[in-house]
Design a protein around this motif. Sequence first.
Motif, PDB file in Angstrom:
ATOM      1  N   PRO A  81      25.735 -25.465  -3.197  1.00 13.70           N
ATOM      2  CA  PRO A  81      25.886 -25.301  -1.744  1.00 13.70           C
ATOM      3  C   PRO A  81      24.756 -24.494  -1.100  1.00 13.70           C
ATOM      4  O   PRO A  81      24.518 -24.621   0.102  1.00 13.70           O
ATOM      5  CB  PRO A  81      27.234 -24.577  -1.607  1.00 13.70           C
ATOM      6  N   ASP A  82      24.052 -23.681  -1.888  1.00  9.67           N
ATOM      7  CA  ASP A  82      22.984 -22.853  -1.332  1.00  9.67           C
ATOM      8  C   ASP A  82      21.597 -23.290  -1.805  1.00  9.67           C
ATOM      9  O   ASP A  82      20.658 -22.487  -1.818  1.00  9.67           O
ATOM     10  CB  ASP A  82      23.211 -21.390  -1.734  1.00  9.67           C
ATOM     11  N   TYR A  83      21.453 -24.546  -2.153  1.00  8.32           N
ATOM     12  CA  TYR A  83      20.182 -25.010  -2.716  1.00  8.32           C
ATOM     13  C   TYR A  83      19.011 -24.829  -1.746  1.00  8.32           C
ATOM     14  O   TYR A  83      17.852 -24.711  -2.165  1.00  8.32           O
ATOM     15  CB  TYR A  83      20.284 -26.472  -3.151  1.00  8.32           C
ATOM     16  N   LYS A  84      19.278 -24.789  -0.436  1.00 10.69           N
ATOM     17  CA  LYS A  84      18.186 -24.663   0.530  1.00 10.69           C
ATOM     18  C   LYS A  84      17.482 -23.308   0.432  1.00 10.69           C
ATOM     19  O   LYS A  84      16.347 -23.159   0.910  1.00 10.69           O
ATOM     20  CB  LYS A  84      18.710 -24.884   1.942  1.00 10.69           C
ATOM     21  N   MET A  85      18.127 -22.324  -0.182  1.00  9.77           N
ATOM     22  CA  MET A  85      17.477 -21.028  -0.373  1.00  9.77           C
ATOM     23  C   MET A  85      16.259 -21.131  -1.286  1.00  9.77           C
ATOM     24  O   MET A  85      15.377 -20.270  -1.247  1.00  9.77           O
ATOM     25  CB  MET A  85      18.467 -20.025  -0.966  1.00  9.77           C
ATOM     26  N   ILE A  86      16.225 -22.164  -2.115  1.00 13.27           N
ATOM     27  CA  ILE A  86      15.130 -22.308  -3.067  1.00 13.27           C
ATOM     28  C   ILE A  86      13.798 -22.462  -2.344  1.00 13.27           C
ATOM     29  O   ILE A  86      12.775 -21.905  -2.768  1.00 13.27           O
ATOM     30  CB  ILE A  86      15.384 -23.527  -3.987  1.00 13.27           C
ATOM     31  N   GLN A  87      13.819 -23.197  -1.264  1.00 19.44           N
ATOM     32  CA  GLN A  87      12.579 -23.500  -0.544  1.00 19.44           C
ATOM     33  C   GLN A  87      12.308 -22.402   0.484  1.00 19.44           C
ATOM     34  O   GLN A  87      12.593 -22.529   1.671  1.00 19.44           O
ATOM     35  CB  GLN A  87      12.667 -24.863   0.145  1.00 19.44           C
ATOM     36  N   GLY A  88      11.753 -21.288   0.006  1.00 15.68           N
ATOM     37  CA  GLY A  88      11.503 -20.138   0.855  1.00 15.68           C
ATOM     38  C   GLY A  88      10.040 -19.975   1.179  1.00 15.68           C
ATOM     39  O   GLY A  88       9.306 -20.943   1.360  1.00 15.68           O
ATOM     40  N   ARG A  89       9.590 -18.713   1.219  1.00 21.33           N
ATOM     41  CA  ARG A  89       8.218 -18.421   1.626  1.00 21.33           C
ATOM     42  C   ARG A  89       7.533 -17.569   0.564  1.00 21.33           C
ATOM     43  O   ARG A  89       7.727 -16.346   0.510  1.00 21.33           O
ATOM     44  CB  ARG A  89       8.204 -17.695   2.970  1.00 21.33           C
ATOM     45  N   PRO A  90       6.702 -18.149  -0.268  1.00 25.37           N
ATOM     46  CA  PRO A  90       5.907 -17.351  -1.201  1.00 25.37           C
ATOM     47  C   PRO A  90       4.717 -16.722  -0.477  1.00 25.37           C
ATOM     48  O   PRO A  90       4.435 -17.033   0.680  1.00 25.37           O
ATOM     49  CB  PRO A  90       5.443 -18.381  -2.226  1.00 25.37           C
ATOM     50  N   ALA A  91       4.008 -15.858  -1.168  1.00 21.42           N
ATOM     51  CA  ALA A  91       2.794 -15.275  -0.626  1.00 21.42           C
ATOM     52  C   ALA A  91       1.669 -16.306  -0.624  1.00 21.42           C
ATOM     53  O   ALA A  91       1.704 -17.306  -1.363  1.00 21.42           O
ATOM     54  CB  ALA A  91       2.384 -14.055  -1.447  1.00 21.42           C
ATOM     55  N   SER A  92       0.666 -16.043   0.176  1.00 23.26           N
ATOM     56  CA  SER A  92      -0.557 -16.847   0.155  1.00 23.26           C
ATOM     57  C   SER A  92      -1.431 -16.337  -0.988  1.00 23.26           C
ATOM     58  O   SER A  92      -1.850 -15.179  -0.993  1.00 23.26           O
ATOM     59  CB  SER A  92      -1.294 -16.705   1.485  1.00 23.26           C
ATOM     60  N   THR A  93      -1.690 -17.202  -1.979  1.00 20.84           N
ATOM     61  CA  THR A  93      -2.430 -16.783  -3.177  1.00 20.84           C
ATOM     62  C   THR A  93      -3.531 -17.781  -3.528  1.00 20.84           C
ATOM     63  O   THR A  93      -3.539 -18.377  -4.607  1.00 20.84           O
ATOM     64  CB  THR A  93      -1.479 -16.631  -4.374  1.00 20.84           C
ATOM     65  N   PRO A  94      -4.505 -17.991  -2.650  1.00 21.30           N
ATOM     66  CA  PRO A  94      -5.543 -18.992  -2.941  1.00 21.30           C
ATOM     67  C   PRO A  94      -6.367 -18.685  -4.186  1.00 21.30           C
ATOM     68  O   PRO A  94      -6.774 -19.609  -4.907  1.00 21.30           O
ATOM     69  CB  PRO A  94      -6.409 -18.987  -1.677  1.00 21.30           C
ATOM     70  N   ALA A  95      -6.639 -17.418  -4.467  1.00 22.77           N
ATOM     71  CA  ALA A  95      -7.431 -17.086  -5.652  1.00 22.77           C
ATOM     72  C   ALA A  95      -6.665 -17.374  -6.932  1.00 22.77           C
ATOM     73  O   ALA A  95      -7.208 -17.952  -7.884  1.00 22.77           O
ATOM     74  CB  ALA A  95      -7.862 -15.621  -5.608  1.00 22.77           C
TER      75      ALA A  95
END
Length: 576
Positions: A81-95
Amino acid sequence: MTHPTFSTTLRGLALLAVLAIASAAPGAAQNRDGKAGKARPRPNILLIISDDIGVDASSDMYPGLIDGLVRQYGPSGHKHPDYKMIQGRPASTPALNSLAQSGMRFSQAWVNTFCSPTRTSMITGLYSVKTGVLDYMGYLSKTHHSFVRDLKEKGGYATAAFGKWHIAGLGEYPGMKPKEAGFDLYRGNLHGGVQTYHEWDYHIQDSTDPPDRYRTEKAPVRSLPGIAPTTFAPVVKTADAVDWITRQEKTDPDKPWFVWFAFNLSHITGQQLPNPMVIPNADTMDEKSRKEMEACMGPDGKFGTADVGSCSSEALMRAMTNSMDSMVRILLDTVDRLDKNTYIIYIGDNGTWMFGDKREFIDNMYITRRGRSKGTAYESGVRVSMAVRGPGIKAGSRSDEWVNGVDLFSTILELGGLEVPKAVPDRTGKGTVAVDSVSLAPVLFKGAKDLRDPDRGYMLAETVNPVSTVKPNLKQAAARNKTYKVICDENPETASCTFYNLADDPLEEYPLDKPQSCSNYANGTWTTADASWHFCRLQDVIATESFLGQPDYEKQAVPQQPVAKKPFPKRPAQAQ
């Protein structure tokens, strides 16, 4: 006792691959094809360790990971029921993303649940039950063997450590210090964290200091290309490392070097007010991260301070992780400019923190977050990002092999062309213990699988949470094999184990049924095709190989320090 092993054939292949790059002795190297010819020096090795950054904060290193988890737990999978929590906001890590793309990324890397247990396992090749360092207050006995001493004494390496140490203790440092571990130079902070990111104790060990002594100075001002002069800890430590590497390459280009570079980012600070986190210096972040800070900080927030305005804990975590990533880019650019005969290893030291006011940082990947982060043996506490690049490693490769931070002990020695010891001194110095580390060379150079037996092999994660920290008085150990995992808790009231299938349930949302008894486990009635067999096997590992199975472990462990009234002292006197 069952110890992880890999076959002689795979080991031979790995050594051939390594020896094609690294020499058998300084200045007497082979060509990359292994034939005699012009000497090629041993490779340089740069180990980068981040602090409190789990896979959730750095998931962009793994393209498709989050989408795959959404499918696995969403309407077409478990229907959580809470699967949408998976798609959150990671940090920006281009390196870090670039590092992973230019080498091999490991999707199933484990470490310990706290900073010092992970570091002590890396440097000794031993699980925590053998080092006696089970929480962030413990320290490594000086009797232990460090792979760094082998690099220096047997491989002819110049060695330096920069940044967070957290192996010798807290406040006072009675345990193994960097020079005692085999480093020629140390510049950074010996503690588990810094008082603030702009005012902190700058600890030094160089040629003027005995191995058991160090100096404390005021944090110096440093600058980097595009970054203004500052005392901001990650800038100072990166500048120190860049200067040392550059000097080594100019003064003695044929001498190999090893650098242990450990960030404090994205750990909280000792100064709790106005916030234990910080808005990094604006010139250490990319545009995406700066804009997020500008949008949330409001009139009360300020770059380069703990005045964070209205920025959330999750947003600050992203900003600090991005600032670390910017320093990684400078380190990578330095190595690329000076000497491509260098292996670069990146790994996190434990999962992201998710406990307490202004300390709830997980905003991606995991569904159940509270009570499961750093400090616990759940995946969100022990699963971290890891990538390795260098000569002979295929760019854009990925390994799903289950590996552990303890494996860097053997891996780095093999990358340096040195023999890996099978046993090392124990923490008392009166006996020896078998090394738990398994070299990853077969995976890096040949794409090997099953370095540990997929059924009977195991990895351990162990933790003790001191009073008033994270989960007070929690004692927990986890063991996993290729597919299954068992976590056992022990506290004054209960002792229980939970069972998971990590292939089907990598986020540990659906515990499996446990057998009522394991009496038939070892008599052949069950086979490895039965899930119950795996529960009993892993429970047996915890009962016999982890600290939970040793009632007197506290007596055997290195004595822990009492919690200091000022855990982040200002300018302490020199410590023995």
